[in-house]
Design an enzyme around this catalytic site. Structure first.
Site, mmCIF file in Angstrom:
data_model
loop_
_atom_site.group_PDB
_atom_site.id
_atom_site.type_symbol
_atom_site.label_atom_id
_atom_site.label_comp_id
_atom_site.label_asym_id
_atom_site.label_seq_id
_atom_site.Cartn_x
_atom_site.Cartn_y
_atom_site.Cartn_z
ATOM 1 N N GLU A 12 1.073 -0.097 -4.916
ATOM 2 C CA GLU A 12 0.351 1.155 -5.093
ATOM 3 C C GLU A 12 1.398 2.247 -4.943
ATOM 4 O OE1 GLU A 12 -3.220 3.933 -3.274
ATOM 5 O OE2 GLU A 12 -2.080 2.625 -1.949
ATOM 6 N N ASP B 207 -4.296 6.131 -13.004
ATOM 7 C CA ASP B 207 -4.500 6.993 -14.165
ATOM 8 C C ASP B 207 -5.641 6.488 -15.050
ATOM 9 O OD1 ASP B 207 -2.568 8.836 -13.548
ATOM 10 O OD2 ASP B 207 -1.132 8.182 -15.065
ATOM 11 N N ASP C 201 0.816 -1.204 0.000
ATOM 12 C CA ASP C 201 0.000 0.000 0.000
ATOM 13 C C ASP C 201 0.858 1.265 0.000
ATOM 14 O OD1 ASP C 201 -2.668 1.392 0.549
ATOM 15 O OD2 ASP C 201 -1.486 2.038 2.278
#
Length: 582
Positions: free
Chosen positions: A292, A312, A258
């Site tokens: 991420e 994106d 994360d």
């Protein structure tokens, strides 16, 4: 039936019948005591580097704490299990107690990944998730991804407020229940990915600063708390051991790290993490490492990591589907052209300035990376749950346009990720929830409402007051995914598209390369790839209300959603895929 255990640098380790060794990194303390329930305190021996060690007469199930200063006994930061919650005693565990039924499982190739992200608590804990596995396998999912399960304060949490990274939270089940979930998934041919958080600790139950302040940077913070200092060898060891623990002892098939952009000076740390993992796993075993990384840094994807969540592409698709331009969606003007770049090259921002980030450059070139380096999604816990009211796309987008987007997601050569409930058209929200004590609960509730004050919709304090209280049990209960009114139709669409992906796309992804993509209208896009065996895959999606001309002469489509015109155009709110054999 083999049994698996991973020896750790810290924590409690069984060293014989009725005996355990305990190790704690407490560099700011001169003395540390071990307190095993029912026994006199044991002084721990100080060893070089700030470590304290002791052995005690105890076995599995024994409860213990560390006395780090007068009046303060703390849980083990490397606890494998907590007796109660994050403030209570830790429990000695026999990690080899579970006998694996599918101990010969070696995983699946990354090209076959179809990931289903879920929250274990909302689905009934580890046993409740296990009950859903056959249906997910039948749908065409090949991997489930668990949102973090590390012990967090209270009974309800997304998991990103974890405090004890080695201890599965008791709210979901016991350690052996989690192992049984992974084991059952393997028996069904499913991989299991775990989301891990190495960028911060929640303040509620985090005692590290009291005996190991060097665990955190003095010069850096994160939006969620103190920044960890991975320059410290003991800190680095703590997290790398944690990754290996989940992969080797629990047999997870992959990890999703994360928000690594929030770990200061993380490049060497990530390289070391990937290198140790690749060296440790058994020959022939497939282990997936996912990131991420809000920085859009392509380098880790060239050095040991398989894929990255591609925000994106999500953002461009979201603007096309909803028209929203608030917050970071403002960076995705001309969304069809933006989406085309994402389909062709992976990242949309590859060093350009981001208006949302105050003009700062974001990203690095990514066109040379494999098409499978990018994990695309229409929804996930962040993109739904970080909305004030947790709305899903079923309540925000035109249903025909949303179906076209599902087609693009599931047949693109990028790796697709689904969020629990989307395959049944769930309309229930997924909200932000937690279970903090009164003082922190008030701060979290008011802080979240202030966060939305910059949006025009929430300029009125009365409107902000409508945002659900994260700590209210009703907020948690409202977030359980329930099938929508047209669940069967959604399920059939996902099953059909995933079957096509498994048959025609996934086997050909090794060596696949983009042949280019372009906006073919204000809200339409077309893209082509040469797959690994030479076949050409072409996709077109039109999210608008006017037909769009295709840049090629279409033949009979492999599949179509909506009215895929045969006159050289793609109809409004439609999707089509073509496959030309080599």
């Amino acid at each position: 039936m083999r049994r698996f255990a991973r020896q750790l640098a810290a924590g409690a380790e069984l060293v014989g019948a009725g005996r355990a060794r305990f190790r704690l990194w407490a560099p700011s303390r001169q003395q540390v005591g071990l307190e095993i329930d029912g026994q006199p305190p044991i002084g721990m021996r100080c060893t070089p580097g700030g470590w304290f060690e002791a052995e005690g007469e105890c076995g599995p199930g024994a409860r213990y704490r560390y006395r780090v200063k007068p009046g303060l006994s703390v849980p083990d930061p490397a606890s494998r299990l907590q007796a109660d919650d994050v403030h209570g005693p830790s429990v000695v565990v026999d990690p080899a107690a579970y006998a694996w039924r599918h101990d010969d499982w070696l995983g699946r190739p990354w090209r076959e990944a179809v990931i289903y992200e879920l929250h274990a608590g909302l689905l009934g804990g580890f046993s409740g998730v296990a009950e859903r596995l056959p249906a997910l396998a039948a749908l065409g999912v090949t991997a489930i991804e668990l949102m973090p399960v590390a012990d967090f304060p209270g009974a309800r949490n997304w998991g990103y407020d974890g405090v004890l990274p080695y201890a599965p939270d008791r709210a979901y089940g016991a350690p052996d229940d989690l192992k049984a979930l992974v084991d059952q998934a393997h028996g069904l041919g499913l991989c299991v990915i775990l989301d891990v958080v190495y960028n911060h600790f929640d303040p509620d139950g985090n005692y590290l600063a009291g005996y190991a302040p060097a665990f955190f940077r003095e010069d850096r913070t994160t939006p969620w708390g103190g920044a960890v200092d991975v320059r410290q060898p003991a800190v680095r060891r703590f997290f790398i051991d944690n990754a290996l623990y989940w992969l080797m002892e629990y047999r997870f098939d992959g990890l999703r790290f994360d928000a690594v952009h929030a770990i200061p000076d993380h490049a060497d740390f990530l390289d070391a993490m990937a290198a140790e993992i690749r060296a440790a796993v058994e020959p022939g075993r497939q282990v997936w490492l996912l990131l991420e990384n809000g920085d859009n840094d392509a380098e880790p994807l060239r050095r040991g990591y398989d894929g990255q969540w591609n925000d994106d592409v999500h953002h461009a698709l979201h603007v096309l589907l909803t028209g929203e331009r608030d917050g970071y969606y403002g960076d995705y003007d001309q969304p069809a052209a933006r989406l085309a770049r994402g389909l062709a090259e992976g990242f949309i921002y590859q060093g350009e300035g981001s208006a949302h980030a105050g003009g700062a450059a974001r990203g690095s070139p990514s066109a040379d990376l494999p098409v499978t380096a990018f994990v695309d999604f229409l929804q996930n816990h962040d993109q739904v749950g970080n909305r004030a009211f947790g709305e899903r796309l079923t309540t925000l987008a035109d249903p025909d346009a949303l179906r076209a987007a599902v087609g693009l997601l599931l047949l693109s050569p990028h790796i697709p990720l689904l969020f629990m409930g989307e395959e049944v058209g769930a309309r229930t929200p997924f909200l932000f929830f937690a279970d903090h004590g009164p003082d922190l609960a008030d701060a979290v509730r008011e802080g979240r409402r202030r966060e939305f004050a910059r949006f025009a919709r929430f300029a009125d304090p009365a409107e902000r007051a409508r945002i659900p209280d994260p700590n209210a049990p009703a907020t948690y209960e409202a977030s359980r995914p329930e099938p929508g009114p047209d669940a069967d139709a959604w399920r059939a669409l996902y099953r059909e598209l995933l079957a096509l992906r498994a048959r025609h796309v996934a086997p050909r992804l090794d060596g696949a390369r983009s042949l280019g993509a372009a906006a073919i209208g204000e809200r339409a896009v077309a893209a082509r790839w040469r797959l690994g065996d030479g076949a050409v895959l072409a996709l077109a999606a039109n999210f608008g209300t006017a037909p769009a001309a295709l840049p090629w002469t279409p033949g009979a489509p492999l599949t179509a959603i909506g009215e895929a015109s045969a006159d050289g155009r793609i109809a409004p709110r439609s999707f089509a895929a073509w496959l030309a054999q080599p």
